[in-house]
Design an enzyme around this catalytic site. Structure first.
Site, short mmCIF file in Angstrom:
data_model
loop_
_atom_site.label_atom_id
_atom_site.label_comp_id
_atom_site.label_asym_id
_atom_site.label_seq_id
_atom_site.Cartn_x
_atom_site.Cartn_y
_atom_site.Cartn_z
N THR A 1 0.84 -1.21 0.00
CA THR A 1 0.00 0.00 0.00
C THR A 1 0.87 1.25 0.00
OG1 THR A 1 -1.56 -1.25 1.33
CG2 THR A 1 -1.93 1.11 1.18
N GLU B 1 -20.07 13.47 10.41
CA GLU B 1 -20.95 12.32 10.45
C GLU B 1 -21.38 12.09 11.89
OE1 GLU B 1 -18.33 9.55 8.40
OE2 GLU B 1 -17.50 8.82 10.26
N HIS C 1 -17.27 3.24 10.12
CA HIS C 1 -16.23 3.91 10.91
C HIS C 1 -16.42 3.61 12.40
CE1 HIS C 1 -15.53 7.25 7.70
NE2 HIS C 1 -14.88 6.14 7.41
#
Lengths: 307, 407
Positions: A19, A227, A265
């Site tokens: 990654t 959020e 999340h």
């Protein structure tokens, strides 16, 4: 101008696994100065990145690039040898908090942690370690930070951005892309876009970013994307009402989220009646923030807020 | 990750934290066999039969099949009738409770099937208190919360009498300090043995919370016995999913029968799925975007059937699994795929969708919104697949289209 990072920033990558390599390559293609890597098992070697230049990034470069990045065993040596001042962490969850602390100890001024899935207790300790030090942490579990046309640190697609007038700060990765893309299509562009991450314990928060955007002469307005869970958006609304001199638009995800369920999340959860979207939206509207009814309306909400 | 009360008490007991003696029973015979040793060890003729499900409010909860029976029942028959009377009543209760559906304020109307009972010794209670340890996001630390209002719903206490809730921050470098534990004891009005027992209890519990990476430890009620002992009469523990990998003993405590099978299948495939009650199935990349997609569906007059985040690097297999999970929900009348491909390229997603639809089959309308890297190629793949897919311009357009089609 911009906040946090610009064309002169010298970046160190911690964790040059698959990654880390992939995104370091994309960052170099964009024009980011990647000056060092820390990966103990590969220390002493050099990683060569080459490919086609991403011309949506830093202007005036050749069509191809070939960059050699030296790999070090630890951050302290890497900083001493290369003068890196910002680090990006791709270290897997079990070692990520340690990587953050190591960067802070070495005097890195800004650590951007992309890693998702770090145990909360590790982040509690890392934050304790950072207190009293000058190092700023962005993330974890975030897409990173980008100053379009100058530098890209993280996993966001560079080409949807455009140098411009609006600051973006968000807890959600893909919703940041959504907002950025709309700003680009509207021709407003971005000064800097900051993903602060979706974890319950993170470094930089909304208020920190709003303060920096407020002080940045090139930023004319800010979009903040929140959020459900926690009270960071309410705190931000309080700051906006008291101190913000620039228009702010926003969006809160999770109006339809059921209580007690973690929505992807770790930080996105309504518990004990706290952290609902309704409460956040109300606090933001009270503070004069133009709240978009759907994410598709974020760009137009910004236009409306700019007047 | 949640565990049962009896498992939480095992973890506490192993760390020297006082809990009542108890035994686990999965059959009426096991429940009956638990009685004699408990009564003998405690010298108390009373036992308590407690349903083990992952939901609170068990004491006030009632069984669907037996509305007169509570989820937690105190058996006092032994006081006058002796051991035989206790055993006979416990058998009767176990036969009633095992396999029946307990409905509490936290289970929803459908309730939860009780497969396990915990038979516990009776305790002579002098006082009931409340104690919990959880993350305070505002300070990025765990805090201890304590209250004199044991047995009450803590949210209600917090709302009506916030001054009755005591808080102490746990410094991760130090743990809960003695002076903080002492301050809590005084705040709860504890004296003498009870105070010192409480101090040991709360310090041991704080250490356990840190050691075990708990999200939440809640002891409600924490009791002070007539002899001044401090004990966890109930015990709830939930763990940080990101840290369970370093606690294999805790991971083994996972009771998958408590979890939604579809959510479990999704988790095993690296997807994040939560079932909801609406009719529009959603498949989205990114948690924030997935929530926002649900919100947008609601905004245009529909109801989302689920939250589903395929993550940043979804494979064709994952997309297929996701489609399978969504289409198996009989409430789903239409599917909305909303992808903002950043690092994940739209052509890969499009290939995944085409393969998934070909493998899983499709009996409801499908609207796809693709944006991001290689979007044109992605759209081309879908258009050339011959599938009956409706393309959307943006998220709101897609939501409007699918809500209209699903009517």
């Amino acid at each position: 101008m911009s906040i946090l990072i610009d064309k002169d920033t010298r970046v160190l990558v911690q964790g040059l696994g698959k990654t880390g390599q992939f995104h370091t390559d994309k960052a170099i293609a964009y024009g980011t100065q990647m000056v060092a890597a820390v990966h103990p098992s590969k220390a002493g070697t050099v990683h060569t990145f080459e490919g086609e230049t991403d011309h949506t990034g830093v202007a005036g470069r050749a069509d191809t690039y070939r960059t050699q990045v030296p790999i070090f065993a630890d951050v302290r040596t890497a900083v001493a040898e290369t003068g890196a001042d910002v680090s990006v962490v791709y270290v897997p969850p079990p070692g990520a908090a340690d990587a953050i602390m190591e960067a802070a100890e070495a005097g890195i001024r800004l650590v951007i942690c992309i890693t998702e899935g770090i145990p909360v207790a590790d982040m509690v300790r890392a934050k304790r370690y950072l207190s009293g030090r000058s190092t700023r942490l962005v993330g974890p579990n975030c897409p990173g930070v980008i100053t379009p046309g100058q530098i890209k640190i993280g996993i966001m697609p560079g080409y949807i951005h455009q140098p411009g007038r609006i600051g973006v700060v968000s807890r959600s990765g893909t919703l940041t892309y959504e907002a950025v893309y709309q700003l680009t299509q509207l021709g407003l562009g971005q000064t800097t876009a900051v993903g602060i991450g979706g974890d319950p314990v993170n470094g930089t928060n909304f208020v920190d970013c709003l303060e920096m955007f407020n002080a940045d002469p090139d930023t004319e307005g800010v979009i903040m994307i929140g959020e459900i869970g926690g009270t960071a958006e309410e705190d931000a609304a309080e700051y906006v009402a008291a101190h913000m001199t620039k228009p702010v638009a926003g969006f809160i995800a999770g109006t339809t989220a059921p209580p007690g369920k973690r929505m992807g999340h770790a930080g996105a959860i309504i518990s004990g009646g706290k952290g609902t979207a309704a409460a956040k939206i109300a606090a933001m509207r009270d503070a004069g923030i133009e709240v978009a009814p759907t994410p598709t309306d974020m760009g137009s909400a910004m236009v409306k807020a700019l007047g | 990750m949640k565990i049962h009360e009896y498992q939480a008490k095992q973890l506490m007991k192993a760390r020297g934290i006082p809990v009542p003696e108890g035994r686990v029973a999965r059959t009426p015979d096991e429940a009956v066999a638990a009685v004699a040793p408990l009564v003998e060890a405690s010298g108390n003729a009373v036992v308590v039969v407690k349903s083990q499900i992952h939901a609170g409010g068990r004491g006030k909860g009632r069984f669907k099949e037996h509305p007169d029976v509570g989820g937690v029942t105190v058996v006092t028959d032994g006081i006058s009738g002796g051991l035989a009377a206790t055993e006979s009543r416990v058998r009767e209760l176990a036969e009633t409770m095992l396999g029946s559906t307990l409905v509490t304020i936290q289970t929803g109307e459908e309730g939860k099937q009780v497969n396990t009972l915990y038979v516990e010794q009776g305790i002579d209670i002098a006082r009931e208190l409340y104690l919990s340890i959880l993350l305070d996001r505002a300070v990025s630390r765990n805090i201890v919360m304590a209250s004199t209002e044991g047995g009450m719903e803590i949210e209600k206490v917090a709302e009506e009498t916030p001054d009755k809730i005591l808080r102490e921050e746990i410094d991760p470098a130090v743990g809960l300090a003695d002076f903080q534990a002492g301050r809590l004891a005084r705040g709860l009005g504890l004296e003498d043995d009870a105070a010192s027992n409480f101090v040991s209890f709360v310090k041991a519990l704080s250490s356990a919370a840190v050691e075990l990476d708990t999200d939440l430890v809640e002891i409600n009620p924490l009791v002070v016995t007539t002899a001044g002992e401090v004990m966890a009469l109930d015990g709830k523990m939930a763990f940080d999913d990101n840290a369970v990998y370093r606690h294999p003993d805790v991971a083994d405590m996972r009771d998958t029968t408590e979890e939604d099978p579809a959510e479990l299948e999704a988790k095993r495939s690296g997807l994040s799925y939560i079932k909801l009650d609406g009719t529009i199935g959603c498949l989205v990349n990114g948690a924030g975007l997935a929530m926002a997609t649900m919100d947008t569906i609601k905004h245009v007059g529909g109801e989302p059937a689920n939250f589903l985040d395929v993550g940043g690097g979804a494979t064709a297999d994952q997309v297929t699994t996701a489609f399978g999970i969504i289409t198996r929900d009989p409430n789903v009348k239409g599917i909305f795929v909303n992808i903002f491909g950043g690092i994940m390229r739209c052509d890969i997603i499009a290939t995944g969708i085409v393969e998934a639809v070909q493998r899983v089959g499709l009996s409801v309308p499908l609207v796809v919104r693709l944006e991001g890297t290689n979007v044109e190629l992605g759209k081309q793949i879908i258009n050339e697949s011959g599938l009956d897919v409706i393309a959307a311009e943006d998220m709101k357009d897609g939501a409007q289209k699918i809500v209209e089609l699903a009517k």
